[in-house]
Design a protein around this motif. Structure first.
Motif, PDB file in Angstrom:
ATOM      1  N   TYR A 184       0.814  -1.082   0.187  1.00 44.09           N
ATOM      2  CA  TYR A 184      -0.126   0.123   0.069  1.00 44.09           C
ATOM      3  C   TYR A 184       1.020   1.233  -0.135  1.00 44.09           C
ATOM      4  CZ  TYR A 184      -3.388   3.578   2.049  1.00 44.09           C
ATOM      5  OH  TYR A 184      -4.046   4.475   2.418  1.00 44.09           O
ATOM      6  N   ALA A 185       2.013   1.359   0.867  1.00 49.39           N
ATOM      7  CA  ALA A 185       2.634   2.586   1.028  1.00 49.39           C
ATOM      8  C   ALA A 185       3.815   2.773  -0.215  1.00 49.39           C
ATOM      9  CB  ALA A 185       3.569   2.418   2.306  1.00 49.39           C
ATOM     10  N   ALA A 186       3.770   1.598  -1.061  1.00 51.07           N
ATOM     11  CA  ALA A 186       4.768   1.789  -2.175  1.00 51.07           C
ATOM     12  C   ALA A 186       4.075   2.138  -3.349  1.00 51.07           C
ATOM     13  CB  ALA A 186       5.277   0.352  -2.597  1.00 51.07           C
ATOM     14  N   LEU A 187       2.601   2.442  -3.590  1.00 49.65           N
ATOM     15  CA  LEU A 187       1.920   2.837  -4.437  1.00 49.65           C
ATOM     16  C   LEU A 187       1.956   4.396  -4.512  1.00 49.65           C
ATOM     17  CD1 LEU A 187      -0.934   0.436  -4.593  1.00 49.65           C
ATOM     18  CD2 LEU A 187       0.965   0.503  -6.177  1.00 49.65           C
ATOM     19  N   GLU A 188       1.527   4.929  -5.517  1.00 51.46           N
ATOM     20  CA  GLU A 188       1.097   6.444  -5.404  1.00 51.46           C
ATOM     21  C   GLU A 188      -0.387   6.668  -5.175  1.00 51.46           C
ATOM     22  OE1 GLU A 188       2.942   7.616  -9.186  1.00 51.46           O
ATOM     23  OE2 GLU A 188       4.507   8.371  -8.179  1.00 51.46           O
ATOM     24  N   HIS A 189      -0.489   7.767  -4.585  1.00 57.82           N
ATOM     25  CA  HIS A 189      -1.978   7.958  -4.048  1.00 57.82           C
ATOM     26  C   HIS A 189      -2.844   9.212  -4.630  1.00 57.82           C
ATOM     27  CE1 HIS A 189      -1.760   4.845  -0.765  1.00 57.82           C
ATOM     28  NE2 HIS A 189      -0.655   4.976  -1.175  1.00 57.82           N
ATOM     29  N   VAL A 190      -3.918   9.153  -4.791  1.00 58.80           N
ATOM     30  CA  VAL A 190      -4.897  10.381  -4.842  1.00 58.80           C
ATOM     31  C   VAL A 190      -5.644  10.423  -3.354  1.00 58.80           C
ATOM     32  CG1 VAL A 190      -6.761   8.867  -5.741  1.00 58.80           C
ATOM     33  CG2 VAL A 190      -6.696  11.417  -5.668  1.00 58.80           C
ATOM     34  N   LYS A 191      -5.453  11.703  -2.824  1.00 60.62           N
ATOM     35  CA  LYS A 191      -5.598  12.405  -1.443  1.00 60.62           C
ATOM     36  C   LYS A 191      -7.009  12.973  -1.506  1.00 60.62           C
ATOM     37  CE  LYS A 191      -3.768  14.062   2.717  1.00 60.62           C
ATOM     38  NZ  LYS A 191      -2.873  14.644   3.340  1.00 60.62           N
ATOM     39  N   VAL A 192      -8.040  12.610  -0.842  1.00 55.20           N
ATOM     40  CA  VAL A 192      -9.332  13.436  -0.706  1.00 55.20           C
ATOM     41  C   VAL A 192      -8.960  14.315   0.683  1.00 55.20           C
ATOM     42  CG1 VAL A 192     -11.620  13.901  -0.866  1.00 55.20           C
ATOM     43  CG2 VAL A 192     -10.578  11.747  -1.932  1.00 55.20           C
ATOM     44  N   MET A 193      -9.383  15.724   0.320  1.00 54.70           N
ATOM     45  CA  MET A 193      -9.253  16.528   1.617  1.00 54.70           C
ATOM     46  C   MET A 193     -10.468  17.319   1.477  1.00 54.70           C
ATOM     47  SD  MET A 193      -6.830  16.103   3.701  1.00 54.70           S
ATOM     48  CE  MET A 193      -6.755  17.463   4.750  1.00 54.70           C
ATOM     49  N   SER A 194     -11.696  16.952   2.113  1.00 52.94           N
ATOM     50  CA  SER A 194     -13.045  17.729   1.935  1.00 52.94           C
ATOM     51  C   SER A 194     -13.899  17.376   3.044  1.00 52.94           C
ATOM     52  CB  SER A 194     -13.708  17.317   0.695  1.00 52.94           C
ATOM     53  OG  SER A 194     -15.028  17.878   0.615  1.00 52.94           O
ATOM     54  N   GLY A 195     -14.083  18.328   3.819  1.00 56.68           N
ATOM     55  CA  GLY A 195     -14.945  18.422   5.145  1.00 56.68           C
ATOM     56  C   GLY A 195     -14.549  17.136   6.259  1.00 56.68           C
ATOM     57  N   SER A 196     -15.200  16.131   6.430  1.00 59.57           N
ATOM     58  CA  SER A 196     -14.791  15.086   7.133  1.00 59.57           C
ATOM     59  C   SER A 196     -13.741  14.321   6.476  1.00 59.57           C
ATOM     60  CB  SER A 196     -16.142  14.088   7.511  1.00 59.57           C
ATOM     61  OG  SER A 196     -16.730  13.624   6.167  1.00 59.57           O
ATOM     62  N   ALA A 197     -13.506  14.380   5.193  1.00 65.84           N
ATOM     63  CA  ALA A 197     -12.283  13.817   4.722  1.00 65.84           C
ATOM     64  C   ALA A 197     -11.135  14.190   5.102  1.00 65.84           C
ATOM     65  CB  ALA A 197     -12.498  13.987   3.158  1.00 65.84           C
ATOM     66  N   GLY A 198     -11.194  15.412   5.447  1.00 64.18           N
ATOM     67  CA  GLY A 198      -9.694  15.875   6.207  1.00 64.18           C
ATOM     68  C   GLY A 198      -9.642  15.078   7.421  1.00 64.18           C
ATOM     69  N   THR A 199     -10.693  14.830   8.155  1.00 63.66           N
ATOM     70  CA  THR A 199     -10.482  13.756   9.277  1.00 63.66           C
ATOM     71  C   THR A 199     -10.031  12.477   8.856  1.00 63.66           C
ATOM     72  OG1 THR A 199     -12.135  15.129  10.438  1.00 63.66           O
ATOM     73  CG2 THR A 199     -11.622  12.962  11.306  1.00 63.66           C
ATOM     74  N   PHE A 200     -10.535  11.924   8.050  1.00 64.97           N
ATOM     75  CA  PHE A 200     -10.045  10.543   7.498  1.00 64.97           C
ATOM     76  C   PHE A 200      -8.706  10.797   7.195  1.00 64.97           C
ATOM     77  CE2 PHE A 200     -14.577   9.505   6.384  1.00 64.97           C
ATOM     78  CZ  PHE A 200     -14.362   8.161   6.991  1.00 64.97           C
ATOM     79  N   ALA A 201      -8.236  11.746   6.421  1.00 67.07           N
ATOM     80  CA  ALA A 201      -6.733  11.667   5.945  1.00 67.07           C
ATOM     81  C   ALA A 201      -5.944  12.016   7.150  1.00 67.07           C
ATOM     82  CB  ALA A 201      -6.679  13.163   5.010  1.00 67.07           C
TER      83      ALA A 201
END
Length: 304
Positions: A184-201
């Protein structure tokens, strides 16, 4: 007491037209009431600042003093049995991420159209920085999200607990290898930062840093619903709420994988300011939102 009701409506909305709509009188009548209130209290009470009306310190002080009396009066005179949804005329503003809108609005819009055609909703995206401020200053009436430490002035109704999963396109080379934290860590990621998504992130970042792992983020976006489409056409992996993944992955040709480390679930809740707590129309809409989520499979832990 009528002037107190007018004053309360003005303080709750910071807007003459919305205050008039809130208590079912004309805008000129509310303007007249504001003029009389200014004369009674010898204070402007509300001052224009750009597109907003901002309460003076005297107005805030008076409103704090009046709230207990108003609450007692409403509790004694208002009865939910007297509330007729078909006759209600209100406009409410709700903050919600795109995926919360995706989950909630089809059922809620249908319920309002059938049961309360005079109630209108303005749905706005959550703002990770300003959402709580918008609730506090009465620029919005509801927020559906997650806040770790909401102020004491906000009321909360838990709706459901969301967990994170990973989505990756079918045929991705990673699917041919064991799905581990290292993979998982070796892959490249798309990250979502939106409202509670920031909390997930944020929760994910903390869990990874405890293991001395930093994700390789190639793209940061503000939309949950866009992420699966990006993943479909790339080698990126996205960490998303399970409800989004399970709703969109089958039609996009995506694989859903468990998050390969322990991260706490996020409790999604309905938030509103205590100034609205006794309002019968507001309470009716809260109940509708609560029932909608109770009937959603995500609230029951089922696959949609």
């Amino acid at each position: 007491m009528n002037f107190m009701v007018h004053f309360d409506a003005l303080m709750r909305t910071s807007n003459v037209s919305r205050a008039a709509q809130l208590i079912g009188i004309s805008q000129p009548a509310m303007s007249g009431a504001l003029g009389r209130l200014r004369h009674i209290f010898r204070d402007p009470l509300l001052l224009r600042s750009g597109h907003l009306m901002v309460p003076t310190e005297r107005a805030l002080e008076l409103h704090r003093a009046f709230i207990p009396l108003l609450t007692q009066w409403r509790e004694a005179t208002e009865n939910d049995d007297n509330f007729i949804a078909q006759d209600a005329v209100h406009t409410y503003t709700v903050l919600a991420t795109d995926y919360i809108q995706f989950l909630l609005l089809p059922a809620l819009a249908n319920a309002i159209l059938r049961r309360a055609p005079g109630i209108r909703l303005n749905i706005l995206p959550t703002n990770p920085i300003k959402s709580l401020q918008l609730l506090e200053t009465n620029q919005v009436e509801f927020a559906i999200s997650h806040y770790d430490n909401p102020p004491a002035s906000l009321r909360t109704r838990p709706l459901f607990t969301e967990e994170a999963v990973c989505v990756i396109r079918d045929g991705h080379p990673a699917l041919a290898r064991p799905w581990t934290l290292d993979a998982y860590a070796a892959l490249e990621h798309v990250k979502v930062m939106s409202g509670s998504a920031g909390t997930f992130a944020t929760a994910l970042v903390h869990a990874l840093r405890a293991r001395d792992i930093e994700l390789r983020v190639r793209l940061t976006i503000s939309s949950y619903l866009a992420a699966p489409h990006i993943v479909k056409q790339s080698e990126l992996v996205a960490t998303l709420p399970r409800t989004v993944a399970e709703a969109l992955a089958p039609n996009l040709g995506l694989a859903i994988l468990p998050l390969p480390l322990q991260v706490r679930g996020i409790s999604i809740a309905l938030y509103w300011h205590q100034r609205h707590h006794q309002d019968t129309a507001h309470r009716w809409l809260r109940e509708q939102i609560g029932h909608m989520f109770a009937n959603l499979s995500c609230a029951k832990g089922e696959v949609p």
